[in-house]
Design an enzyme around this catalytic site. Structure first.
Site, mmCIF file in Angstrom:
data_model
loop_
_atom_site.group_PDB
_atom_site.id
_atom_site.type_symbol
_atom_site.label_atom_id
_atom_site.label_comp_id
_atom_site.label_asym_id
_atom_site.label_seq_id
_atom_site.Cartn_x
_atom_site.Cartn_y
_atom_site.Cartn_z
ATOM 1 N N HIS A 1 -2.218 -9.276 4.124
ATOM 2 C CA HIS A 1 -1.227 -9.539 3.082
ATOM 3 C C HIS A 1 -1.843 -10.342 1.935
ATOM 4 O O HIS A 1 -1.565 -10.087 0.759
ATOM 5 C CB HIS A 1 -0.040 -10.289 3.680
ATOM 6 N N GLU B 1 -3.771 -8.027 -0.162
ATOM 7 C CA GLU B 1 -2.859 -7.218 -0.974
ATOM 8 C C GLU B 1 -2.576 -7.925 -2.300
ATOM 9 O O GLU B 1 -2.592 -7.312 -3.372
ATOM 10 C CB GLU B 1 -1.566 -6.965 -0.213
ATOM 11 N N HIS B 2 -2.302 -9.227 -2.231
ATOM 12 C CA HIS B 2 -2.086 -10.018 -3.448
ATOM 13 C C HIS B 2 -3.370 -10.135 -4.265
ATOM 14 O O HIS B 2 -3.390 -9.945 -5.483
ATOM 15 C CB HIS B 2 -1.623 -11.430 -3.083
ATOM 16 N N GLU C 1 6.042 -17.429 -0.864
ATOM 17 C CA GLU C 1 6.663 -16.242 -0.256
ATOM 18 C C GLU C 1 7.058 -16.530 1.190
ATOM 19 O O GLU C 1 8.145 -16.147 1.644
ATOM 20 C CB GLU C 1 5.707 -15.057 -0.329
#
Length: 417
Positions: free
Chosen positions: A52, A55-56, A132
């Site tokens: 994740h 991904e960012h 997040e």
């Protein structure tokens, strides 16, 4: 390229990337996606959250496409570029007018083959990822879902949050993320999917050129989870509602029973006519939101039933969730329930494929997860062939398995069985 029934074409390019394409001559757009066959279940505990985070981080750009220039270039042509991470794969995609396909491939290819990944960007994006995590922690329904997965797959990566934890995210650095990238983001672990107004042969040549330097790699080796065990997990919070979820292990995405599972989930909680909606909301008025969902992984999965209800009604709602599953096991779906579920799932599948983005996601996921893209007619025919006896047998199997309960809200441990 090798043709397949229908318009979908697949090929293993010389560089090792799998390419799957669905030309659409009636649209003006094209959607291009790169599917990486690695997700959060493929991380060691010290790497938790790496997929994740990457991904960012890849959207911070590359030497040729710095982040600001990348964003402006996509915005300038009216494009949409995004990504998401799951427990078993990570997807990056761009949707734009077909005339700008070369730009989309250049941008996606650049960030996926030569990302900057420097420490300054890691520090900046770490704060975003932590925010997040905290955002999800503020949502009781999200917490209930994460608790459910953790209890269904204890001490296994499938039970971990895709985002990782605050501790694991704080421990990630540029060097470790670079190692993770070099291990997993290589051509033999990639599928490039495209749908829309495009020339398949021209795209194949271009993709092979863009990804040619990333040869090698392969899918990660995975360990199946251990046996399921019953559990009840309650997080006490001063909320107005209790978010309640009941989960049982189910067959995985390669099992023949997956079609019956889709019908079963819809009969139980997939629409306004579903058993849970009618019994819990319409007849008894015990919840506003009530649902059923199925989650499929490579070798396993689970069925989840849930509702948001008042604290005083939580025990009764939990009993009703269990009772509806047991009743479906005992008597199976009625002919009308079976027909409604099949018709809904057929329409949902077809209505969800009316643009290039939806079609790219269908063919990309199928190629990555199943190694092929079955003709749509074949999928719909198998769904139509599901019989009431299949659904009842699967419901009996699920109802007899270990049950996991997750609840978030103003509850004491003694308020749930």
């Amino acid at each position: 390229m090798r043709g397949q029934t229908g318009p979908v074409l697949t090929d293993r390019l010389p560089c090792g990337v799998q390419l799957v394409v669905e030309p659409m001559d009636h649209v003006a757009s094209v959607t291009l996606g790169v599917w990486v066959g690695t997700g959060s279940r493929d991380e060691d505990p010290t790497e938790a959250g790496s997929s994740h985070f990457l991904e960012h981080l890849l959207f911070k750009g590359s030497p040729r496409w710095p982040a600001t220039r990348l964003a402006e270039a996509v915005d300038e042509v009216g494009g949409d570029m995004n990504a998401y991470t799951t427990k078993e794969y990570t997807t990056f995609y761009v949707r734009l007018l077909a005339e700008h396909l070369d730009l989309g491939l250049d941008v996606l290819g650049s960030i996926l083959t030569e990302p900057t990944l420097d420490e300054a960007d890691v520090r900046a994006e770490r704060s975003v990822v932590l925010d997040e995590l905290r955002m999800h922690a503020d949502e009781p329904a999200d917490v209930a879902a994460e608790q459910l997965a953790a209890a269904l797959f204890p001490q296994h990566p499938l039970g971990r949050d895709v985002l990782g934890s605050e501790d694991s995210v704080l421990g990630l650095d540029a060097q470790g993320l670079r190692r993770f990238f070099e291990r997993h983001y290589r051509n033999d672990n990639l599928v490039v999917a495209a749908a829309g107004a495009l020339d398949p042969e021209r795209l194949a040549v271009a993709v092979d050129q863009v990804f040619g330097a990333r040869r090698g790699g392969g899918p990660p080796t995975r360990t199946p989870p251990g046996p399921a065990t019953p559990a009840t997990v309650i997080s006490t919070r001063p909320t107005e509602q209790v978010q309640l979820a009941l989960g049982v292990r189910a067959p995985g995405r390669n099992a023949e029973q997956r079609h019956a599972l889709a019908v079963l989930a819809h009969v139980l909680g997939g629409g306004l006519s579903s058993r849970l909606f009618q019994e819990i909301r319409e007849r008894r008025g015990l919840a506003y939101s009530v649902w059923a969902d199925r989650v499929l992984f490579e070798e396993t999965g689970y069925l989840a039933l849930g509702a948001g209800t008042g604290p005083d009604d939580a025990r009764q709602v939990l009993a009703l969730l269990q009772a509806q599953l047991e009743d479906l096991a005992a008597r199976g779906p009625t002919p009308r329930e079976l027909a409604v579920a099949k018709a809904f799932l057929r329409a949902d599948t077809l209505l969800g494929l009316e643009d290039s983005g939806a079609r790219m996601h269908r063919i990309g996921a199928a190629q990555l997860l199943h190694g092929q893209v079955p003709p749509l007619e074949q999928l719909l025919a198998r769904l139509e062939a599901v019989e009431a006896e299949e659904v009842a047998a699967l419901a009996a199997e699920l109802a007899s398995g270990p049950r996991v309960v997750s609840a978030v809200g103003p509850l004491r441990p003694d308020q749930l069985p």
